[in-house]
Design a protein around this motif. Structure first.
Motif, PDB file in Angstrom:
ATOM      1  N   ALA A   4       6.463  -1.628  -6.066  1.00  0.00           N
ATOM      2  CA  ALA A   4       5.360  -0.737  -6.430  1.00  0.00           C
ATOM      3  C   ALA A   4       4.019  -1.412  -6.187  1.00  0.00           C
ATOM      4  CB  ALA A   4       5.486  -0.300  -7.892  1.00  0.00           C
ATOM      5  N   ALA A   5       3.914  -2.682  -6.512  1.00  0.00           N
ATOM      6  CA  ALA A   5       2.659  -3.411  -6.285  1.00  0.00           C
ATOM      7  C   ALA A   5       2.357  -3.510  -4.796  1.00  0.00           C
ATOM      8  CB  ALA A   5       2.731  -4.797  -6.920  1.00  0.00           C
ATOM      9  N   ALA A   6       3.361  -3.823  -3.990  1.00  0.00           N
ATOM     10  CA  ALA A   6       3.159  -3.938  -2.544  1.00  0.00           C
ATOM     11  C   ALA A   6       2.706  -2.606  -1.946  1.00  0.00           C
ATOM     12  CB  ALA A   6       4.441  -4.420  -1.873  1.00  0.00           C
ATOM     13  N   ILE A   7       3.358  -1.540  -2.339  1.00  0.00           N
ATOM     14  CA  ILE A   7       2.973  -0.210  -1.842  1.00  0.00           C
ATOM     15  C   ILE A   7       1.550   0.119  -2.277  1.00  0.00           C
ATOM     16  CG2 ILE A   7       3.427   2.272  -2.129  1.00  0.00           C
ATOM     17  CD1 ILE A   7       6.429   1.432  -2.397  1.00  0.00           C
ATOM     18  N   THR A   8       1.255  -0.170  -3.520  1.00  0.00           N
ATOM     19  CA  THR A   8      -0.059   0.161  -4.068  1.00  0.00           C
ATOM     20  C   THR A   8      -1.179  -0.582  -3.354  1.00  0.00           C
ATOM     21  OG1 THR A   8       0.924   0.625  -6.205  1.00  0.00           O
ATOM     22  CG2 THR A   8      -1.437   0.203  -6.174  1.00  0.00           C
ATOM     23  N   THR A  10      -1.092  -1.916  -0.375  1.00  0.00           N
ATOM     24  CA  THR A  10      -1.167  -1.438   1.014  1.00  0.00           C
ATOM     25  C   THR A  10      -1.928  -0.119   1.052  1.00  0.00           C
ATOM     26  OG1 THR A  10       0.922  -2.533   1.531  1.00  0.00           O
ATOM     27  CG2 THR A  10       0.185  -0.801   3.053  1.00  0.00           C
ATOM     28  N   TRP A  11      -1.590   0.798   0.147  1.00  0.00           N
ATOM     29  CA  TRP A  11      -2.269   2.091   0.053  1.00  0.00           C
ATOM     30  C   TRP A  11      -3.759   1.870  -0.214  1.00  0.00           C
ATOM     31  CZ3 TRP A  11      -0.397   6.253  -4.017  1.00  0.00           C
ATOM     32  CH2 TRP A  11      -1.136   7.432  -3.861  1.00  0.00           C
ATOM     33  N   LEU A  12      -4.058   1.005  -1.162  1.00  0.00           N
ATOM     34  CA  LEU A  12      -5.448   0.709  -1.501  1.00  0.00           C
ATOM     35  C   LEU A  12      -6.208   0.173  -0.284  1.00  0.00           C
ATOM     36  CD1 LEU A  12      -7.759   0.335  -3.567  1.00  0.00           C
ATOM     37  CD2 LEU A  12      -6.722  -1.880  -4.138  1.00  0.00           C
ATOM     38  N   GLY A  13      -5.609  -0.748   0.437  1.00  0.00           N
ATOM     39  CA  GLY A  13      -6.256  -1.304   1.621  1.00  0.00           C
ATOM     40  C   GLY A  13      -6.531  -0.252   2.682  1.00  0.00           C
ATOM     41  N   MET A  14      -5.594   0.655   2.864  1.00  0.00           N
ATOM     42  CA  MET A  14      -5.793   1.720   3.853  1.00  0.00           C
ATOM     43  C   MET A  14      -6.938   2.637   3.442  1.00  0.00           C
ATOM     44  SD  MET A  14      -1.881   2.635   4.923  1.00  0.00           S
ATOM     45  CE  MET A  14      -2.368   3.794   6.193  1.00  0.00           C
ATOM     46  N   ARG A  42     -10.872  14.100  11.492  1.00  0.00           N
ATOM     47  CA  ARG A  42      -9.746  14.982  11.167  1.00  0.00           C
ATOM     48  C   ARG A  42      -8.419  14.342  11.535  1.00  0.00           C
ATOM     49  NH1 ARG A  42     -11.607  21.132  12.405  1.00  0.00           N
ATOM     50  NH2 ARG A  42      -9.443  21.523  11.933  1.00  0.00           N
ATOM     51  N   VAL A  43      -8.375  13.729  12.713  1.00  0.00           N
ATOM     52  CA  VAL A  43      -7.136  13.087  13.162  1.00  0.00           C
ATOM     53  C   VAL A  43      -6.812  11.882  12.281  1.00  0.00           C
ATOM     54  CG1 VAL A  43      -6.060  11.820  15.070  1.00  0.00           C
ATOM     55  CG2 VAL A  43      -7.372  13.901  15.530  1.00  0.00           C
ATOM     56  N   VAL A  44      -7.820  11.053  12.030  1.00  0.00           N
ATOM     57  CA  VAL A  44      -7.610   9.833  11.240  1.00  0.00           C
ATOM     58  C   VAL A  44      -7.201  10.184   9.810  1.00  0.00           C
ATOM     59  CG1 VAL A  44      -8.762   7.801  10.260  1.00  0.00           C
ATOM     60  CG2 VAL A  44      -9.119   8.416  12.663  1.00  0.00           C
ATOM     61  N   PHE A  45      -7.897  11.123   9.173  1.00  0.00           N
ATOM     62  CA  PHE A  45      -7.581  11.453   7.780  1.00  0.00           C
ATOM     63  C   PHE A  45      -6.265  12.211   7.662  1.00  0.00           C
ATOM     64  CE2 PHE A  45     -11.780   9.989   6.842  1.00  0.00           C
ATOM     65  CZ  PHE A  45     -11.642   9.466   5.563  1.00  0.00           C
ATOM     66  N   ALA A  46      -5.896  12.993   8.668  1.00  0.00           N
ATOM     67  CA  ALA A  46      -4.582  13.650   8.634  1.00  0.00           C
ATOM     68  C   ALA A  46      -3.481  12.594   8.636  1.00  0.00           C
ATOM     69  CB  ALA A  46      -4.429  14.602   9.810  1.00  0.00           C
ATOM     70  N   ALA A  47      -3.643  11.566   9.471  1.00  0.00           N
ATOM     71  CA  ALA A  47      -2.651  10.487   9.514  1.00  0.00           C
ATOM     72  C   ALA A  47      -2.648   9.715   8.196  1.00  0.00           C
ATOM     73  CB  ALA A  47      -2.944   9.555  10.685  1.00  0.00           C
ATOM     74  N   LEU A  48      -3.836   9.374   7.701  1.00  0.00           N
ATOM     75  CA  LEU A  48      -3.923   8.658   6.420  1.00  0.00           C
ATOM     76  C   LEU A  48      -3.251   9.453   5.318  1.00  0.00           C
ATOM     77  CD1 LEU A  48      -4.977   6.434   4.488  1.00  0.00           C
ATOM     78  CD2 LEU A  48      -7.093   7.760   4.313  1.00  0.00           C
ATOM     79  N   ASN A  49      -3.549  10.734   5.244  1.00  0.00           N
ATOM     80  CA  ASN A  49      -2.996  11.551   4.166  1.00  0.00           C
ATOM     81  C   ASN A  49      -1.476  11.663   4.248  1.00  0.00           C
ATOM     82  OD1 ASN A  49      -5.858  13.785   4.109  1.00  0.00           O
ATOM     83  ND2 ASN A  49      -5.499  11.934   2.934  1.00  0.00           N
ATOM     84  N   ARG A  50      -0.918  11.713   5.459  1.00  0.00           N
ATOM     85  CA  ARG A  50       0.548  11.735   5.587  1.00  0.00           C
ATOM     86  C   ARG A  50       1.141  10.436   5.035  1.00  0.00           C
ATOM     87  NH1 ARG A  50      -0.729  14.469  10.399  1.00  0.00           N
ATOM     88  NH2 ARG A  50      -0.637  12.578  11.648  1.00  0.00           N
ATOM     89  N   VAL A  51       0.531   9.310   5.376  1.00  0.00           N
ATOM     90  CA  VAL A  51       1.009   8.024   4.868  1.00  0.00           C
ATOM     91  C   VAL A  51       0.825   7.955   3.357  1.00  0.00           C
ATOM     92  CG1 VAL A  51       0.655   5.521   4.940  1.00  0.00           C
ATOM     93  CG2 VAL A  51       0.636   6.844   7.063  1.00  0.00           C
ATOM     94  N   GLU A  52      -0.294   8.467   2.858  1.00  0.00           N
ATOM     95  CA  GLU A  52      -0.534   8.462   1.412  1.00  0.00           C
ATOM     96  C   GLU A  52       0.530   9.265   0.669  1.00  0.00           C
ATOM     97  OE1 GLU A  52      -4.927   8.127  -0.020  1.00  0.00           O
ATOM     98  OE2 GLU A  52      -4.822   9.699   1.519  1.00  0.00           O
ATOM     99  N   VAL A  53       0.931  10.387   1.225  1.00  0.00           N
ATOM    100  CA  VAL A  53       1.975  11.189   0.585  1.00  0.00           C
ATOM    101  C   VAL A  53       3.280  10.394   0.522  1.00  0.00           C
ATOM    102  CG1 VAL A  53       3.429  13.242   0.858  1.00  0.00           C
ATOM    103  CG2 VAL A  53       0.949  13.432   1.074  1.00  0.00           C
ATOM    104  N   LEU A 127      -5.611   2.987  -8.194  1.00  0.00           N
ATOM    105  CA  LEU A 127      -4.698   2.136  -7.424  1.00  0.00           C
ATOM    106  C   LEU A 127      -4.892   0.665  -7.760  1.00  0.00           C
ATOM    107  CD1 LEU A 127      -4.828   3.915  -3.944  1.00  0.00           C
ATOM    108  CD2 LEU A 127      -2.857   3.792  -5.505  1.00  0.00           C
ATOM    109  N   LEU A 128      -6.141   0.243  -7.857  1.00  0.00           N
ATOM    110  CA  LEU A 128      -6.419  -1.160  -8.188  1.00  0.00           C
ATOM    111  C   LEU A 128      -5.835  -1.508  -9.560  1.00  0.00           C
ATOM    112  CD1 LEU A 128      -7.746  -3.848  -7.488  1.00  0.00           C
ATOM    113  CD2 LEU A 128      -9.854  -2.960  -8.498  1.00  0.00           C
ATOM    114  N   ALA A 129      -6.083  -0.664 -10.537  1.00  0.00           N
ATOM    115  CA  ALA A 129      -5.565  -0.917 -11.892  1.00  0.00           C
ATOM    116  C   ALA A 129      -4.044  -0.885 -11.897  1.00  0.00           C
ATOM    117  CB  ALA A 129      -6.139   0.103 -12.864  1.00  0.00           C
ATOM    118  N   PHE A 130      -3.459   0.098 -11.208  1.00  0.00           N
ATOM    119  CA  PHE A 130      -1.991   0.187 -11.160  1.00  0.00           C
ATOM    120  C   PHE A 130      -1.399  -1.047 -10.484  1.00  0.00           C
ATOM    121  CE2 PHE A 130       2.007   1.218  -9.109  1.00  0.00           C
ATOM    122  CZ  PHE A 130       2.734   1.678 -10.185  1.00  0.00           C
ATOM    123  N   GLY A 131      -2.021  -1.478  -9.385  1.00  0.00           N
ATOM    124  CA  GLY A 131      -1.519  -2.654  -8.683  1.00  0.00           C
ATOM    125  C   GLY A 131      -1.542  -3.883  -9.571  1.00  0.00           C
TER     126      GLY A 131
END
Length: 135
Positions: A4-8, A10-14, A42-53, A127-131
């Motif tokens: 969970a920390a690693a995912i968090t 990574t998500w935070l960094g993105m 639009r392209v960048v945030f669509a990709a980011l949002n898919r990864v975030e999900v 995310l920072l607090a959760f990590g």
């Protein structure tokens, strides 16, 4: 909760790299017009949002099936809820606005953009607090 920390983190960094670095900087590049910048965004945030999900689903799985504290659940849920609000409430308004700009219309800046940025700040904090709690 090392997964969970690693995912968090990574998500935070993105989110930090894309939302607070790439997004504003692309408009400073010579030759990048507002329509071009919006199309790239639009392209960048669509990709980011898919990864975030995917990260959100994995994080939820970690919280459901792994060891957890109440604090971790609240902070993880906060990040996921913010993401859902962004995707379901704010992104459609931003898409409608960028559709109009890409069609050649002009008009005032969208307040939805400020809402999205505010939600990004909240998501970063969650995310920072959760990590940290996950470590």
């Amino acid at each position: 909760m090392p997964v969970a920390a690693a995912i968090t983190f990574t998500w935070l960094g993105m989110v930090l790299a894309i939302s607070f670095l790439e997004a504003p900087l692309k408009f400073r590049v010579p030759g990048v017009t507002l329509p071009l910048g919006l199309a790239i965004g639009r392209v960048v945030f669509a990709a980011l949002n898919r990864v975030e999900v995917l990260f959100a689903l994995t994080l939820a799985g970690c919280l459901v099936f792994g060891p957890r504290t109440t604090t971790a659940v609240v902070l993880g849920a906060a990040a996921v809820v913010v993401l859902l609000v962004q995707l379901l409430a704010v992104r459609p308004a931003l898409t409608r606005r960028s559709d109009r700009v890409l069609a050649g219309e002009t008009g005032p800046r969208s307040r939805a953009h400020l809402g999205y940025v505010g939600l990004e700040v909240l998501k970063v904090a969650a995310l920072l607090a959760f990590g940290i709690v996950s470590l």
